[in-house]
Design a protein around this motif. Structure first.
Motif, PDB file in Angstrom:
ATOM      1  N   PHE A   1       0.849  -1.178   0.000  1.00  0.00           N
ATOM      2  CA  PHE A   1       0.000   0.000   0.000  1.00  0.00           C
ATOM      3  C   PHE A   1       0.886   1.230   0.000  1.00  0.00           C
ATOM      4  O   PHE A   1       0.997   1.931   0.991  1.00  0.00           O
ATOM      5  CB  PHE A   1      -0.903  -0.030   1.229  1.00  0.00           C
ATOM      6  N   GLY A   2       1.555   1.478  -1.114  1.00  0.00           N
ATOM      7  CA  GLY A   2       2.463   2.614  -1.206  1.00  0.00           C
ATOM      8  C   GLY A   2       1.693   3.898  -1.307  1.00  0.00           C
ATOM      9  O   GLY A   2       0.923   4.089  -2.233  1.00  0.00           O
ATOM     10  N   LEU A   3       1.896   4.773  -0.358  1.00  0.00           N
ATOM     11  CA  LEU A   3       1.127   6.013  -0.356  1.00  0.00           C
ATOM     12  C   LEU A   3       1.991   7.235  -0.629  1.00  0.00           C
ATOM     13  O   LEU A   3       1.570   8.129  -1.348  1.00  0.00           O
ATOM     14  CB  LEU A   3       0.427   6.181   0.996  1.00  0.00           C
ATOM     15  N   ALA A   4       3.160   7.309  -0.045  1.00  0.00           N
ATOM     16  CA  ALA A   4       3.941   8.538  -0.219  1.00  0.00           C
ATOM     17  C   ALA A   4       5.424   8.220  -0.207  1.00  0.00           C
ATOM     18  O   ALA A   4       5.820   7.169  -0.695  1.00  0.00           O
ATOM     19  CB  ALA A   4       3.571   9.544   0.866  1.00  0.00           C
ATOM     20  N   CYS A   5       6.203   9.111   0.381  1.00  0.00           N
ATOM     21  CA  CYS A   5       7.661   9.013   0.299  1.00  0.00           C
ATOM     22  C   CYS A   5       8.174   7.687   0.829  1.00  0.00           C
ATOM     23  O   CYS A   5       9.135   7.141   0.307  1.00  0.00           O
ATOM     24  CB  CYS A   5       8.326  10.152   1.062  1.00  0.00           C
ATOM     25  N   CYS A   6       7.551   7.151   1.883  1.00  0.00           N
ATOM     26  CA  CYS A   6       8.020   5.888   2.441  1.00  0.00           C
ATOM     27  C   CYS A   6       7.969   4.784   1.395  1.00  0.00           C
ATOM     28  O   CYS A   6       8.747   3.837   1.462  1.00  0.00           O
ATOM     29  CB  CYS A   6       7.159   5.497   3.629  1.00  0.00           C
TER      30      CYS A   6
ATOM     31  N   MET B   1       0.895  -3.536   4.206  1.00  0.00           N
ATOM     32  CA  MET B   1       1.993  -2.651   4.558  1.00  0.00           C
ATOM     33  C   MET B   1       1.536  -1.239   4.226  1.00  0.00           C
ATOM     34  O   MET B   1       1.451  -0.875   3.064  1.00  0.00           O
ATOM     35  CB  MET B   1       3.200  -3.031   3.704  1.00  0.00           C
ATOM     36  N   VAL B   2       1.228  -0.466   5.226  1.00  0.00           N
ATOM     37  CA  VAL B   2       0.776   0.907   4.973  1.00  0.00           C
ATOM     38  C   VAL B   2       2.006   1.798   4.989  1.00  0.00           C
ATOM     39  O   VAL B   2       2.562   2.078   6.042  1.00  0.00           O
ATOM     40  CB  VAL B   2      -0.244   1.357   6.023  1.00  0.00           C
ATOM     41  N   THR B   3       2.465   2.220   3.807  1.00  0.00           N
ATOM     42  CA  THR B   3       3.692   2.999   3.729  1.00  0.00           C
ATOM     43  C   THR B   3       3.373   4.410   3.286  1.00  0.00           C
ATOM     44  O   THR B   3       3.291   4.678   2.106  1.00  0.00           O
ATOM     45  CB  THR B   3       4.666   2.371   2.726  1.00  0.00           C
ATOM     46  N   GLY B   4       3.214   5.295   4.235  1.00  0.00           N
ATOM     47  CA  GLY B   4       3.074   6.691   3.852  1.00  0.00           C
ATOM     48  C   GLY B   4       1.959   7.400   4.559  1.00  0.00           C
ATOM     49  O   GLY B   4       1.341   6.885   5.485  1.00  0.00           O
ATOM     50  N   THR B   5       1.696   8.611   4.071  1.00  0.00           N
ATOM     51  CA  THR B   5       0.714   9.458   4.709  1.00  0.00           C
ATOM     52  C   THR B   5      -0.691   8.983   4.390  1.00  0.00           C
ATOM     53  O   THR B   5      -1.039   8.833   3.227  1.00  0.00           O
ATOM     54  CB  THR B   5       0.867  10.903   4.202  1.00  0.00           C
ATOM     55  N   VAL B   6      -1.487   8.773   5.410  1.00  0.00           N
ATOM     56  CA  VAL B   6      -2.879   8.375   5.202  1.00  0.00           C
ATOM     57  C   VAL B   6      -3.741   9.630   5.310  1.00  0.00           C
ATOM     58  O   VAL B   6      -3.823  10.243   6.367  1.00  0.00           O
ATOM     59  CB  VAL B   6      -3.317   7.347   6.252  1.00  0.00           C
ATOM     60  N   THR B   7      -4.347   9.990   4.196  1.00  0.00           N
ATOM     61  CA  THR B   7      -5.234  11.144   4.244  1.00  0.00           C
ATOM     62  C   THR B   7      -6.656  10.656   4.488  1.00  0.00           C
ATOM     63  O   THR B   7      -6.939   9.470   4.405  1.00  0.00           O
ATOM     64  CB  THR B   7      -5.174  11.927   2.928  1.00  0.00           C
ATOM     65  N   PHE B   8      -7.546  11.582   4.786  1.00  0.00           N
ATOM     66  CA  PHE B   8      -8.923  11.175   5.061  1.00  0.00           C
ATOM     67  C   PHE B   8      -9.541  10.509   3.835  1.00  0.00           C
ATOM     68  O   PHE B   8     -10.297   9.553   3.935  1.00  0.00           O
ATOM     69  CB  PHE B   8      -9.761  12.396   5.459  1.00  0.00           C
ATOM     70  N   LYS B   9      -9.192  11.041   2.674  1.00  0.00           N
ATOM     71  CA  LYS B   9      -9.767  10.482   1.456  1.00  0.00           C
ATOM     72  C   LYS B   9      -9.300   9.045   1.241  1.00  0.00           C
ATOM     73  O   LYS B   9     -10.031   8.212   0.725  1.00  0.00           O
ATOM     74  CB  LYS B   9      -9.351  11.355   0.272  1.00  0.00           C
ATOM     75  N   MET B  10      -8.061   8.783   1.647  1.00  0.00           N
ATOM     76  CA  MET B  10      -7.484   7.462   1.448  1.00  0.00           C
ATOM     77  C   MET B  10      -7.909   6.503   2.549  1.00  0.00           C
ATOM     78  O   MET B  10      -7.937   5.288   2.332  1.00  0.00           O
ATOM     79  CB  MET B  10      -5.960   7.609   1.435  1.00  0.00           C
ATOM     80  N   ALA B  11      -8.190   7.038   3.723  1.00  0.00           N
ATOM     81  CA  ALA B  11      -8.491   6.192   4.880  1.00  0.00           C
ATOM     82  C   ALA B  11      -9.646   5.248   4.588  1.00  0.00           C
ATOM     83  O   ALA B  11      -9.621   4.073   4.943  1.00  0.00           O
ATOM     84  CB  ALA B  11      -8.807   7.069   6.081  1.00  0.00           C
ATOM     85  N   GLU B  12     -10.640   5.777   3.909  1.00  0.00           N
ATOM     86  CA  GLU B  12     -11.796   4.974   3.505  1.00  0.00           C
ATOM     87  C   GLU B  12     -11.352   3.733   2.729  1.00  0.00           C
ATOM     88  O   GLU B  12     -11.805   2.625   2.993  1.00  0.00           O
ATOM     89  CB  GLU B  12     -12.625   5.849   2.573  1.00  0.00           C
ATOM     90  N   ARG B  13     -10.451   3.964   1.775  1.00  0.00           N
ATOM     91  CA  ARG B  13      -9.981   2.865   0.918  1.00  0.00           C
ATOM     92  C   ARG B  13      -9.228   1.832   1.729  1.00  0.00           C
ATOM     93  O   ARG B  13      -9.348   0.633   1.503  1.00  0.00           O
ATOM     94  CB  ARG B  13      -9.048   3.393  -0.173  1.00  0.00           C
ATOM     95  N   ILE B  14      -8.394   2.309   2.642  1.00  0.00           N
ATOM     96  CA  ILE B  14      -7.603   1.375   3.445  1.00  0.00           C
ATOM     97  C   ILE B  14      -8.529   0.475   4.241  1.00  0.00           C
ATOM     98  O   ILE B  14      -8.340  -0.737   4.326  1.00  0.00           O
ATOM     99  CB  ILE B  14      -6.658   2.147   4.382  1.00  0.00           C
ATOM    100  N   LYS B  15      -9.558   1.071   4.796  1.00  0.00           N
ATOM    101  CA  LYS B  15     -10.511   0.293   5.589  1.00  0.00           C
ATOM    102  C   LYS B  15     -11.177  -0.769   4.719  1.00  0.00           C
ATOM    103  O   LYS B  15     -11.262  -1.929   5.089  1.00  0.00           O
ATOM    104  CB  LYS B  15     -11.537   1.262   6.181  1.00  0.00           C
ATOM    105  N   ILE B  16     -11.596  -0.377   3.528  1.00  0.00           N
ATOM    106  CA  ILE B  16     -12.255  -1.337   2.633  1.00  0.00           C
ATOM    107  C   ILE B  16     -11.305  -2.478   2.299  1.00  0.00           C
ATOM    108  O   ILE B  16     -11.655  -3.656   2.397  1.00  0.00           O
ATOM    109  CB  ILE B  16     -12.724  -0.640   1.334  1.00  0.00           C
ATOM    110  N   LEU B  17     -10.065  -2.119   1.943  1.00  0.00           N
ATOM    111  CA  LEU B  17      -9.114  -3.150   1.541  1.00  0.00           C
ATOM    112  C   LEU B  17      -8.768  -4.060   2.705  1.00  0.00           C
ATOM    113  O   LEU B  17      -8.613  -5.268   2.534  1.00  0.00           O
ATOM    114  CB  LEU B  17      -7.844  -2.505   0.988  1.00  0.00           C
ATOM    115  N   TYR B  18      -8.675  -3.480   3.874  1.00  0.00           N
ATOM    116  CA  TYR B  18      -8.356  -4.303   5.042  1.00  0.00           C
ATOM    117  C   TYR B  18      -9.477  -5.303   5.287  1.00  0.00           C
ATOM    118  O   TYR B  18      -9.228  -6.471   5.591  1.00  0.00           O
ATOM    119  CB  TYR B  18      -8.148  -3.408   6.265  1.00  0.00           C
ATOM    120  N   GLU B  19     -10.695  -4.855   5.143  1.00  0.00           N
ATOM    121  CA  GLU B  19     -11.810  -5.760   5.387  1.00  0.00           C
ATOM    122  C   GLU B  19     -11.915  -6.844   4.326  1.00  0.00           C
ATOM    123  O   GLU B  19     -12.465  -7.914   4.582  1.00  0.00           O
ATOM    124  CB  GLU B  19     -13.117  -4.957   5.477  1.00  0.00           C
TER     125      GLU B  19
END
Ligand code: SF4
Lengths: 171, 383
Positions: free
Chosen positions: A38-43, A75-93
């Motif tokens: 889950f590449g999100l930003a610089c990390c 692997m959550v690598t990077g900044t989680v924004t509010f817009k992205m948080a929704e997606r992470i939750k869906i994918l995790y579930e």
């Protein structure tokens, strides 16, 4: 501690390992973790370097997956924004149990540099999904990734499969 | 001249339904967290709508709240692949406002680290572009070489990716003994690997089949969309701020501005854009070699950094050549130690806007390649 250490036991001329089924399963599980990248930003760039030839993340038995259905941990690598948080939750579930989460970098641990004024940044991915291992750093060094991966393997090795109340491990 | 592969099929001809597909935001080939809403007719792309904001990290808000030196780390995190290049226009704007004279040695260090970072950026760009086309080997080769660049930058600044190395009027630290030899070693390595990659990837028949004549960006469209960097030069427009509006000491070096000439395919296609990056790496090597030669041995690098940074009221626009294109900072000050506003003109954002224009009429698989050839970084698009 592990199963393989006991291979040298002089038991019946060697070649026989006595152990619990749980240990065998956990040994297999911890050595072939597939992850949802889950590449999100610089990390994520540092993670790319980690995956490439110099550091070779795959020697831990990890294979990057792009579908959550095939992944053991995320692997959550990077900044989680509010817009992205929704997606992470869906994918995790969508991931199948048992599943784990590694949070990489200050941003997904706690908001990082964007903690104070980042009006669009989630202050830690653990506010939406349970995190097993936190890797600190901005961005973490590849050595830190290795350590985080080893910590996750340790955790998996200690898990009970059949009798969930009793935690395995202290031998 | 080969024919361009654009498919102009009419909706009525095919008698198929159009379908809307969602690509991203979490997808390895979107180079970050970009979401594309794609309308396809069979396999032919008819419309692309990029959706942004998945990495909006409130850059301008931070700039309002932080003092001038504190902003530098946030600028690193805009285009995180080429952090050194990002810091430069910002400190240059402040230096102009404060009327600080930068020592000669500092200018040369800046040129060297910026060019090293440009090499690292282009290596990632070509490597991931190759990966989009299905070639994994260039990725491994380039990341092996990139480590040696990162190693130099780490010894200079203490960080592997986000350096925070530039200061107003100087640098955070002086170069270390043996810096020159390390740089020359890197230059040698880069040249050697580039030669290999030329055979492995660039002139590979499969790669040419996939990228040549795909995603053609004509010079007129490129100029109208204000594209810059390798995207613009890939279309044959010779424009490089290092040459056309020389800042720092770039006017003293002898280097060329490579443009797409269409050795393979037509000018402005994915192959040519990628080729420009390969040629630029060679030019960066040349600049580094010359800069190492011309760099004065003596000089105070950290001494000229002012304790308090309080520029007078006013405004300033500075633009420099980032590896991805023209990066500009518009700085408005109000006489305090915090800026009134700092607006960034990111090359990735502007270059991304051309995607809907150039991907229409190509196959869906080509869209991924077109996106890869633009070389965007989402930290800079969303800021
Ligand atoms: S922790 Fe630092 S390097 Fe990682 S995503 Fe956040 S800002 Fe970028």
């Amino acid at each position: 501690m592990g199963l393989l250490n006991r291979l040298d036991d002089p038991y019946e001329g060697g070649g026989i390992v006595l152990g619990k089924i749980e240990e065998l399963l956990n040994w297999g599980r911890s050595k072939s973790d597939w992850y949802l990248h889950f590449g999100l930003a610089c990390c994520a760039i540092e993670f790319m370097a980690m995956n490439a030839s110099h550091f070779d993340f795959m020697r831990f038995g990890t294979i990057p997956r792009t579908s959550p259905r095939q992944a053991d941990f995320i692997m959550v690598t990077g900044t989680v924004t509010f817009k992205m948080a929704e997606r992470i939750k869906i994918l995790y579930e969508q991931m199948a149990e048992p599943k784990y989460v590694i949070s990489v970098g200050s941003c997904s641990n706690s908001g990082g540099p964007y903690w104070e004024h980042g009006y669009h940044v989630l202050k830690g991915v653990d506010r939406i999904i349970p995190v097993d291992v936190y890797i600190p750093g901005c961005p973490p060094r590849p050595e830190a990734f290795e350590e985080g991966m080893m910590k996750l393997q340790e955790k998996i090795n200690k898990q009970a499969i059949f009798n969930k109340r009793k935690l395995l491990g202290t031998e | 001249m080969t024919e361009i592969k654009r498919y102009d099929l009419e909706y009525s001809q095919l008698d198929s339904d159009r379908m809307r597909i969602n690509v991203g935001p979490q997808h390895p080939s979107t180079h970050g967290v970009l979401r594309l809403e794609v309308e396809v007719d069979g396999e032919i792309v008819t419309e692309v709508v990029p959706h942004l904001g998945y990495l909006h990290r409130s850059f301008e808000k931070h700039c309002e709240k932080m003092t001038f030196p504190q902003i530098i780390p946030y600028i690193d995190r805009m285009d995180y692949i080429s952090a050194m290049n990002n810091e430069w226009p910002y400190v240059m704007a402040l230096e102009k406002m404060l009327d600080v004279k930068v020592p000669e040695k500092v200018e040369f260090i800046r040129v060297i680290v910026a060019e090293l970072n440009r090499l690292a950026n282009h290596q990632i760009a070509v490597a991931t572009f190759g990966m989009d086309a299905g070639a994994f080997t260039p990725f491994l080769y380039y990341f092996r070489d990139r480590e040696s660049i990162i190693w130099i930058l780490e010894r200079l600044s203490g960080a592997r990716l986000l350096y925070n190395y530039f200061r107003v009027g100087g640098m955070a630290a002086d170069i270390y003994p043996g810096f020159k030899e390390d740089c020359l070693e890197v230059v040698k390595k880069v040249r050697k690997t580039n030669e290999e990659i030329m055979d492995l990837l660039i002139h590979n028949n499969i790669f040419i089949k996939r990228t040549a004549n795909v995603g053609v960006l004509t010079p007129e469209v490129a100029i109208n969309f204000a594209c810059s960097g390798p995207v613009l030069r890939g279309s044959g427009v010779k424009f490089d701020l290092r040459k056309d509006e020389p800042y720092s000491v770039y006017d003293r070096f002898d280097f060329d501005v490579p443009v797409g000439v269409g050795e393979v395919g037509v000018v402005g296609d994915c192959w040519n854009r990628n080729m420009v990056r390969m040629k630029e790496m060679e030019q960066s090597c040349r600049i580094i070699e010359q800069a190492l030669e011309m760099m004065p041995e003596e000089g105070d690098v950290t001494g000229g950094v002012p304790r308090r940074i309080k520029p007078p009221k006013g405004e300033m626009y500075i633009r420099t050549e980032n590896p991805k294109g023209e990066l500009g900072f518009y700085l408005v000050t109000n006489g305090t130690d915090k800026p009134e506003r700092l607006k960034a003109r990111g090359p990735s954002f502007v270059n991304l806007s051309v995607i809907p224009e150039i991907s229409k009429g190509y196959m869906f698989a080509d869209l991924i390649l077109i996106l890869g050839s633009i070389d965007i970084v989402l930290g800079e698009v969303d800021r």
